[in-house]
Design an enzyme around this catalytic site. Structure first.
Site, PDB file in Angstrom:
ATOM      1  N   HIS A 149       0.870  -1.188   0.000  1.00 37.45           N
ATOM      2  CA  HIS A 149       0.000   0.000   0.000  1.00 37.45           C
ATOM      3  C   HIS A 149       0.900   1.230   0.000  1.00 37.45           C
ATOM      4  O   HIS A 149       1.418   1.630   1.041  1.00 37.45           O
ATOM      5  CB  HIS A 149      -0.899  -0.001   1.250  1.00 37.45           C
ATOM      6  CG  HIS A 149      -1.891   1.125   1.277  1.00 37.45           C
ATOM      7  ND1 HIS A 149      -3.220   0.925   1.580  1.00 37.45           N
ATOM      8  CD2 HIS A 149      -1.763   2.452   1.038  1.00 37.45           C
ATOM      9  CE1 HIS A 149      -3.858   2.099   1.535  1.00 37.45           C
ATOM     10  NE2 HIS A 149      -2.981   3.043   1.213  1.00 37.45           N
ATOM     11  N   HIS A 159       1.683   5.298  -1.579  1.00 38.21           N
ATOM     12  CA  HIS A 159       1.329   6.504  -2.336  1.00 38.21           C
ATOM     13  C   HIS A 159       2.605   7.123  -2.895  1.00 38.21           C
ATOM     14  O   HIS A 159       3.489   7.508  -2.137  1.00 38.21           O
ATOM     15  CB  HIS A 159       0.626   7.524  -1.435  1.00 38.21           C
ATOM     16  CG  HIS A 159      -0.682   7.019  -0.910  1.00 38.21           C
ATOM     17  ND1 HIS A 159      -1.868   7.185  -1.588  1.00 38.21           N
ATOM     18  CD2 HIS A 159      -0.990   6.321   0.205  1.00 38.21           C
ATOM     19  CE1 HIS A 159      -2.847   6.620  -0.897  1.00 38.21           C
ATOM     20  NE2 HIS A 159      -2.347   6.087   0.190  1.00 38.21           N
ATOM     21  N   LYS A 186      -8.842  -0.154  -6.064  1.00 40.90           N
ATOM     22  CA  LYS A 186      -8.939   0.444  -4.733  1.00 40.90           C
ATOM     23  C   LYS A 186     -10.238   1.212  -4.582  1.00 40.90           C
ATOM     24  O   LYS A 186     -10.545   2.092  -5.383  1.00 40.90           O
ATOM     25  CB  LYS A 186      -7.746   1.401  -4.515  1.00 40.90           C
ATOM     26  CG  LYS A 186      -7.776   2.192  -3.213  1.00 40.90           C
ATOM     27  CD  LYS A 186      -7.456   1.345  -1.993  1.00 40.90           C
ATOM     28  CE  LYS A 186      -7.611   2.099  -0.684  1.00 40.90           C
ATOM     29  NZ  LYS A 186      -6.535   3.031  -0.383  1.00 40.90           N
ATOM     30  N   HIS A 216     -10.341   1.238   1.588  1.00 38.92           N
ATOM     31  CA  HIS A 216     -10.090   2.111   2.737  1.00 38.92           C
ATOM     32  C   HIS A 216     -11.378   2.079   3.559  1.00 38.92           C
ATOM     33  O   HIS A 216     -12.349   2.755   3.215  1.00 38.92           O
ATOM     34  CB  HIS A 216      -9.765   3.535   2.266  1.00 38.92           C
ATOM     35  CG  HIS A 216      -9.502   4.485   3.395  1.00 38.92           C
ATOM     36  ND1 HIS A 216      -8.353   5.224   3.492  1.00 38.92           N
ATOM     37  CD2 HIS A 216     -10.231   4.798   4.494  1.00 38.92           C
ATOM     38  CE1 HIS A 216      -8.385   5.956   4.601  1.00 38.92           C
ATOM     39  NE2 HIS A 216      -9.523   5.720   5.215  1.00 38.92           N
ATOM     40  N   HIS A 233      -4.775  -0.911   5.719  1.00 38.71           N
ATOM     41  CA  HIS A 233      -4.259  -0.224   6.916  1.00 38.71           C
ATOM     42  C   HIS A 233      -5.183  -0.364   8.125  1.00 38.71           C
ATOM     43  O   HIS A 233      -5.685   0.625   8.645  1.00 38.71           O
ATOM     44  CB  HIS A 233      -3.947   1.253   6.629  1.00 38.71           C
ATOM     45  CG  HIS A 233      -4.983   1.986   5.816  1.00 38.71           C
ATOM     46  ND1 HIS A 233      -6.311   2.046   6.163  1.00 38.71           N
ATOM     47  CD2 HIS A 233      -4.878   2.673   4.663  1.00 38.71           C
ATOM     48  CE1 HIS A 233      -6.957   2.750   5.256  1.00 38.71           C
ATOM     49  NE2 HIS A 233      -6.109   3.141   4.338  1.00 38.71           N
ATOM     50  N   ASP A 273       1.261   2.483   3.519  1.00 40.28           N
ATOM     51  CA  ASP A 273       0.461   3.697   3.395  1.00 40.28           C
ATOM     52  C   ASP A 273       1.349   4.939   3.525  1.00 40.28           C
ATOM     53  O   ASP A 273       0.884   5.990   3.964  1.00 40.28           O
ATOM     54  CB  ASP A 273      -0.687   3.733   4.413  1.00 40.28           C
ATOM     55  CG  ASP A 273      -1.780   4.712   4.008  1.00 40.28           C
ATOM     56  OD1 ASP A 273      -1.773   5.168   2.845  1.00 40.28           O
ATOM     57  OD2 ASP A 273      -2.638   5.026   4.847  1.00 40.28           O
TER      58      ASP A 273
HETATM   59 ZN   LIG Z   1      -3.516   5.021   1.617  1.00 40.70          ZN
END
Ligand SMILES: [Zn+2]
Length: 338
Positions: free
Chosen positions: A12, A14, A101, A140, A174, A246
């Protein structure tokens, strides 16, 4: 003392775009053999063209330092969930796609175009096609409720989706609470990722003393008892749990601001900090499973071969990486990448 990890994976991540991408992508590629790349750009990744072009920008950013030889690193690409993707579209993009996602609308950075309401019939076109094509769904999982309860309130939605689509692999991203962890045992097709920061901090570290904007994230860090169950799952390498950082970089001025952006930037410190933690609890043997093997099994992927050697030697974490402040900035970790 050293520890060798084979093809660590960040499930995960970004990476953003433009200058930020150039800044942070090489840092992940130094530690990892691959990562699941989150699609919440502006605009989000919803077409094959956008996905392939983003993948290309990532590969270029990783290999931009031409003096180094090419780093083996697989960007595992994702699409931003929309309820009405057709099977034909997904079939056409299948080979370039690792997961989709889903964001509830407005719940985190650039999630305005996400899903509101979780009506199975409405989501069914995409979810049925994903199930048939064996494309995992990453979620999420937070409601719009009170901030400390958002994740626990979302568990029934996970369960509704897991029952309605029993062949669809659903990854609870997460996770931060014991409620999410318990749901793993009730449904074969539920899996989870756990971040580095949620293994280290509780809400006390964020707001218990002076406000720590660089530890502010979504989902917000929870109670000590929640962190304890997450630690237990990670340290014992629970087979349905994978590492997913994350890591979410924001420029310093967006974090040290009256409206602080959510996200902890961990990319450059992850493996030393995980080694320190697993070492502390005498579980270094389980780190390989937590940070790679479980993910390979769950996602059915074979990452490029890459050995990362960690050494029990002090690592002084820089104050910032080109204007982005990492977790543990200015502190020393007991392990480093050699
Ligand atoms: Zn994230």
């Amino acid at each position: 003392m050293t520890l060798t990890l084979n093809s660590p994976l960040d499930m995960h991540l970004h990476l953003r775009d433009d200058d930020m991408l150039q800044n942070v992508a090489p840092l992940s590629a130094q530690s990892f053999a691959g990562a699941i790349i989150m699609p919440n750009l502006v605009p989000p990744i919803t077409t094959k063209e956008a996905l392939l072009s983003y993948k290309d920008r990532i590969t270029k950013a990783i290999n931009s330092n031409s003096s180094q030889k090419t780093t083996p690193f697989s960007p595992y690409m994702t699409l931003f969930f929309k309820p009405n993707y057709t099977k034909e579209f997904l079939q056409d993009i299948r080979d370039d796609l690792t997961a989709i996602k889903l964001y509830p609308a407005g719940i985190t950075t650039n999630s305005e175009g996400g899903v509101s309401g979780f009506d199975i019939d409405e989501l069914s076109p995409t979810l049925s096609a994903m199930s048939e094509l064996e494309i995992p769904l990453c979620i999420h999982g937070e409601t719009n409720g009170f901030v400390m309860d958002r994740e626990a309130e979302f568990v029934p939605i996970y369960e509704k989706l897991a029952s309605a689509f029993p062949d669809l692999k659903i990854i609870m991203e997460h996770i931060t609470t014991k409620e999410s962890l318990k749901a793993l045992d009730r449904f074969d097709n539920l899996y989870a990722t756990i971040t580095l920061h949620h293994l280290y901090i509780t809400l006390d570290d964020v707001v218990g003393g002076m406000l720590k904007p660089h530890l502010f994230c979504k989902p917000i860090a929870k109670r000590p008892k929640d962190r304890a169950v997450l630690l237990d799952a990670a340290l014992n390498a629970h087979p349905k749990v994978m590492f997913g950082s994350d890591s979410a970089p924001h420029p310093r001025h967006s974090k040290e601001a009256p409206g602080c952006a959510a996200g902890v930037f961990t990319a450059p410190v992850i493996l030393p900090a995980l080694a320190q933690l697993f070492d502390k609890y005498n579980r270094l043997d389980n780190l390989q499973a937590f940070v790679s093997d479980n993910a390979c099994n769950i996602y059915n992927i074979t990452p490029p071969s890459k050995k990362i050697i960690l050494e029990k030697k002090q690592f002084k974490v820089p104050q910032e990486y080109n204007g982005v402040v990492p977790m543990f900035a200015g502190e020393s970790l007991g392990w480093s990448i050699s």
